[in-house]
Design an enzyme around this catalytic site. Structure first.
Site, mmCIF file in Angstrom:
data_model
loop_
_atom_site.group_PDB
_atom_site.id
_atom_site.type_symbol
_atom_site.label_atom_id
_atom_site.label_comp_id
_atom_site.label_asym_id
_atom_site.label_seq_id
_atom_site.Cartn_x
_atom_site.Cartn_y
_atom_site.Cartn_z
ATOM 1 N N SER B 140 68.484 12.575 53.777
ATOM 2 C CA SER B 140 66.898 12.634 53.328
ATOM 3 C C SER B 140 66.213 11.368 53.636
ATOM 4 O O SER B 140 66.192 11.141 54.837
ATOM 5 C CB SER B 140 66.999 13.034 51.735
ATOM 6 O OG SER B 140 65.643 13.382 51.365
ATOM 7 N N ARG B 210 59.571 14.754 38.607
ATOM 8 C CA ARG B 210 60.874 14.734 38.652
ATOM 9 C C ARG B 210 61.309 16.370 38.843
ATOM 10 O O ARG B 210 61.986 16.727 39.378
ATOM 11 C CB ARG B 210 61.407 14.057 37.617
ATOM 12 C CG ARG B 210 63.119 14.331 37.503
ATOM 13 C CD ARG B 210 63.511 13.777 39.058
ATOM 14 N NE ARG B 210 65.081 13.613 39.008
ATOM 15 C CZ ARG B 210 65.675 13.126 40.065
ATOM 16 N NH1 ARG B 210 65.216 13.108 41.110
ATOM 17 N NH2 ARG B 210 66.907 13.113 39.774
ATOM 18 N N ASP B 305 69.379 24.225 52.734
ATOM 19 C CA ASP B 305 68.502 23.289 52.615
ATOM 20 C C ASP B 305 66.888 24.024 52.954
ATOM 21 O O ASP B 305 66.809 23.828 54.053
ATOM 22 C CB ASP B 305 68.950 22.155 53.282
ATOM 23 C CG ASP B 305 67.845 20.940 52.919
ATOM 24 O OD1 ASP B 305 66.653 21.151 52.166
ATOM 25 O OD2 ASP B 305 68.197 19.846 53.441
ATOM 26 N N HIS B 338 69.168 20.909 49.340
ATOM 27 C CA HIS B 338 69.012 19.715 49.909
ATOM 28 C C HIS B 338 70.050 18.807 49.374
ATOM 29 O O HIS B 338 70.677 18.073 49.762
ATOM 30 C CB HIS B 338 67.648 19.234 49.666
ATOM 31 C CG HIS B 338 67.301 18.008 50.310
ATOM 32 N ND1 HIS B 338 67.306 17.735 51.677
ATOM 33 C CD2 HIS B 338 66.992 16.698 49.627
ATOM 34 C CE1 HIS B 338 66.868 16.466 51.897
ATOM 35 N NE2 HIS B 338 66.750 15.887 50.745
ATOM 36 N N ASP B 339 70.409 19.149 48.057
ATOM 37 C CA ASP B 339 71.490 18.365 47.259
ATOM 38 C C ASP B 339 72.655 18.317 48.183
ATOM 39 O O ASP B 339 73.557 17.510 47.532
ATOM 40 C CB ASP B 339 71.320 18.521 45.955
ATOM 41 C CG ASP B 339 70.627 17.675 44.897
ATOM 42 O OD1 ASP B 339 69.872 16.917 45.526
ATOM 43 O OD2 ASP B 339 70.613 17.760 43.756
#
Lengths: 376, 376
Positions: B140, B210, B305, B338-339
């Site tokens: 990232s 967040r 992602d 994405h994680d």
């Protein structure tokens, strides 16, 4: 229109009396067979088309679709737009005065659901003498109402137009709604929903909620096409204020929204979205949930819609086909994301026009039968 | 490590002196040829692997990737994790005391960029006697640093591992960052960034930021798999508090984050993401921007992602190939969004392991040459 028959909401709460703000276009024929109900999504209203002489800039939210000679042709159909109960455009909602207390309902307004809205629509139809709609139509949350109409009142709806819909929200959909609601409820000016008494509005929260929502209405490609990485001042300024055009656009959208929309209505409507799940009462079996429906269906999705992607519409189509329902499905190749349902796309509009041409034919046949009956 | 050579930031601001918090694993060989720099993304730190005896629960953020016998094997490599300048885990940042004022920097902390971070990394390498990294690696935002390393210091990096990256943010990416920042800066407890003096934290804003970010790290499918529409109490409760598990999860993530993360650091880091655009200085020509690079590259993307989709990695690969660079590209079929770059996926880890096995061979050859040189 004022209603004083109490409404027993799905939540268990009861509303003793309420008003619905509605607007009509075109002429109801003698057989009352040409009425089309248009249901709104999150931030829209009863004002679906046209404008008022005294406010020419306030054009109805679906004006490209509805009007004389348009895909939903008000020269042929009697179109009804209604602001849903709990809304903030004239129908009774959280900002309205509760006659029992003399103060705004605020946090005391009952939670309303898609099911409750359809019930109030049916009562409005009763009062207008419409026993059966030629069609009920909507996009997004409006489509969920069109879908529930077909389940709840199978005899009272000939056609259901379900556009840019999903049979229920995904976890991601709920997550976005949840964060938007948190933005509002944690705004110090929200006062637990009773901000009216404090003469403040939870503007910070509302604008954040709107900005979050807005991102999900557009496709990544559409945003890239519209804004790219364009800079307001031509260069980056190494600050946290607006540098990129997309930041400016979103703030503007948020600011505008926070001025005219009611925070409690936003909470209610997003919760109604979360809760909608017709299959939920049938062990998750959507086909079983849709089994009562007798309407013909037009289901439309848009390729770039990542909020309610085409896969979600196909779930509805599959369940309808499992019931051998009469369903026409179109997946429109459009770049704009979820908002595509509101935009003027030639293939999409041609499709809706053709569908309504058929519906108009049925209405005319019913009207001819009605006239013949009168003559006999 | 303390640095007192002033840093001229890309913004034009200057930082006279600063500290960098870093952590190392494994042993630097005599040739100093086996050093690997691991760059962190938004909310991580120098603590990339393992745990401290006194705090066994605080496991490094990339512990499944880095350690003895792991894909990046600390029995072979000397791994360095560094908390970036502007961070809130020990390196100088907005919450640090500005020696000129005796108060927290707050809004006075200079805007730092990926370019500035790479400059500070290079200074840290100088002080550790590392003239050339065997590899610089990141996911990232960390991957953007690995990419810029290859451009800024082509002689000082043998391999660049660019994982779950994009060559620049899209309008949608910037939009999400912009809304998250607005949540923080419009929190009444933010005080223009100087909240430290008021003994408050802009917790409301941080938790919203967040939550927004977190949604974008996960795929719709992964959220559906993990939470579905599960209800906390088994039934909907017709309120705006937590009904769905996914709401509960996000609130928990937001609450945790707001307790440990600095609001100004969040603003800085998301802005660094927005501003990163190596092709920007080359009329948008990414190949030209990457032309100075001499490193070998491993580029990895993940199918689900949607924050930095595989297409974005392919732009990097295309530009590298245009330069006839040595590049290996893998698109990992992973459902987590994405994680995924942080998760233990067998194919992904096998690939990184194989890549580092080759790098280890090069390092050993350099070490053998170094020993032979000493012997001669």
């Amino acid at each position: 229109m004022h209603f004083d028959t109490p409404l027993a909401c799905r939540s268990g709460a009861q509303l003793d009396a309420y008003d619905l703000m509605y607007e009509t276009y075109g002429t109801l024929n003698a057989a009352k067979s040409n009425a089309v109900l248009v249901c709104h999504a999150l931030n829209a209203s009863h004002h679906v088309a046209g404008f008022y002489a005294e406010d020419p800039k306030n054009v109805g939210w679906w004006d490209n679709m509805i009007g004389p000679g348009k895909p939903l042709d008000t020269d042929k159909f009697f179109v009804i737009g209604v602001n849903n109960l709990g809304g903030c455009f004239g129908s009774t909602g959280p900002a309205s005065i509760n006659p029992k207390t003399g103060k705004a309902y605020g946090s005391g307004f009952p939670m309303v659901t898609v099911e409750d809205w359809v019930e109030t629509h049916a009562r409005l139809a009763d009062r207008l003498g419409i026993t059966r709609f030629a069609a009920v139509m909507g996009g997004s949350l409006g489509a969920m109402q069109a879908l529930h109409w077909a389940i709840a009142y199978p005899e009272r709806i000939a056609n259901s137009l379900v556009i840019a819909a999903a049979p229920k929200l995904s976890a991601q959909n709920i997550a976005f709604n949840g964060v938007a609601r948190q933005a509002i409820t944690t705004d110090p000016d929200f006062h637990g929903g009773d901000f009216y008494a404090y003469n403040v509005l939870p503007r910070r929260g509302l604008r954040l909620a709107r900005m979050i929502g807005h991102i999900t209405y557009l496709s990544d490609d559409a945003m890239m096409e519209k804004f790219g990485r364009s800079l307001r001042s031509g260069a980056i300024n190494f600050h946290f204020d607006v540098d990129f055009e997309v930041e400016s656009y979103l703030r503007h959208q948020g600011d505008k929204f926070a001025e005219y929309f009611d925070a409690n209505t936003y909470l209610l409507i997003t919760r109604a979205l979360d809760y909608f799940d017709p299959a939920g009462a049938c062990d998750g079996d959507l086909a079983r949930a849709l089994a009562p429906a007798k309407a013909r269906f037009l289901v439309v999705s848009f390729t770039s819609d990542w909020r309610f992607a085409p896969e979600r519409s196909r779930e509805i189509v599959k369940a309808l086909l499992d019931n051998r329902a009469d369903v026409c499905y179109a997946e429109i190749d459009a770049p704009h994301g979820h908002d595509a349902f509101l935009l003027d796309d030639a293939r999409y509009h041609a499709l809706v026009r053709a569908y309504f041409d058929n519906v108009a034919g049925e209405c005319a046949a019913l009207e001819a039968g009605h006239e013949a009956g009168k003559a006999a």
